[in-house]
Scaffold this active site. Sequence first.
Site, PDB file in Angstrom:
ATOM      1  N   SER A  98       0.824  -1.202   0.000  1.00  0.00           N
ATOM      2  CA  SER A  98       0.000   0.000   0.000  1.00  0.00           C
ATOM      3  C   SER A  98       0.864   1.261   0.000  1.00  0.00           C
ATOM      4  O   SER A  98       1.579   1.522  -0.953  1.00  0.00           O
ATOM      5  CB  SER A  98      -0.939  -0.034   1.213  1.00  0.00           C
ATOM      6  N   LYS A 138     -12.714   8.152  -8.405  1.00  0.00           N
ATOM      7  CA  LYS A 138     -11.924   9.375  -8.264  1.00  0.00           C
ATOM      8  C   LYS A 138     -10.688   9.131  -7.410  1.00  0.00           C
ATOM      9  O   LYS A 138      -9.589   9.589  -7.744  1.00  0.00           O
ATOM     10  CB  LYS A 138     -12.792  10.480  -7.636  1.00  0.00           C
TER      11      LYS A 138
END
Length: 442
Positions: A98, A138
């Site tokens: 991540s 988004k």
Amino acid sequence: MKTLVTLIGIMLILPLTALFAQPAVHGITLDATINPATADYIHVSIQRAKEQNAECLVIRLNTPGGLLKSTRVIVTDLLSAPLPIVVYVAPAGSQAASAGTFITLAAHIAAMAPGTNIGAAHPVGMQGAEKDSIMNEKATNDAAAFIRTISEKRKRNVQWAEEAVRKSISITETEALKQRVIDVVAPSVAALMDSIDGKNVEIDGASRALRTKGAEIKEFEMDWKHKLLDMLSDPNVAYIFFLLGMYGLMFELYNPGSILPGVVGVIAIIIALYSLHTMPINYAGLALILFGIILFIAEIKITSYGLLTVGGIISLALGSIMLIEPDSSLEFIRISWSVIIPAALITAGFFAFAVGMGIKAQRRKPTTGIEGLIGETGEAITMLNPTGQVRAHGEIWKAISDEGKITSGTQIVVTSIDNLTLHVKKARHDGPGNPPHQPTTR
């Protein structure tokens, strides 16, 4: 003339001394989630390495990920660093998952130890409810553009970097080396220093060759401030401080003037708010926790035979579970069951104790005032026929006999009180051979 020759000699020797001096390399270890504390730790480490003219800064990295905002702060520091930054995913078994993927790709030199992995950089929901498709798209597009920028800047595999965000792919160190995601695979820091010696990196638009062969590694650990802030970024710690703060404020409200519970409560609440503002808070969970505490307080005031306490336990437990967004990609940002269960049980136990003591106090026979005389034994001072005088509680009272004549000196028991006149009867023996109750005095 002699002085001139000496000065010329010094001017020639100093550059040679600097040239052949053993280079110094600063090293730090980041084995935690990415949060504001770790971001500041890296920022301070870069500044210190620059001030001490270190050849480079080596960041040993092992992280499951963290906050995107803190990740952006770290990446900005790495991309604009005034000296070479080496991110080394180590030791074996470590990961740069991540947020760790962004940080590794942003380094001038990206390295991994054998048995490590990198990737799975897809952004996850952080607002207490699953994002709708538009918001999710988004966030993904933003993260993809961010990692493309980093990869292009460091001339790494842009396509893989984008797939790590969009598809959450993860690869081993050997695959990362083949796909130009990293620059080096090394089993140790010493081997890494030898491997990157002579490599050119770009600093402020200028090329600079690394001199790291045989470099002295100076390790710098987190100072107490960063360790404290990192600890406070743990959701379990934030949860405990939140509960302590609520209890402190509640005790202060129920006992005005205590001061200490109120002061401790406010401090704990402030610390909890510092920790929670960086986490994905679910406000429904927060509301359930507050509602559970209200039910516990109500149990003290309302006789519900434990129903409010049971409701408070359920509300507190559910709220604790929901307080941090339960996303499988955020396993490291959630409250542990080993904290939730004891917290709920201790809270329920405390309020059950408080309720029990309250009920016991309500049922307890009065020990002061006129009502405290009822049931007490005394002695008849004069004959009661049916009125007279008795001594009870060390005082002389006007009394009326409820059962005919009572001679002077007879032990009596107060049965009731009417306008400061005692109603009494003869004291009975507890059993064969036992004397009657003795009068009590104070």
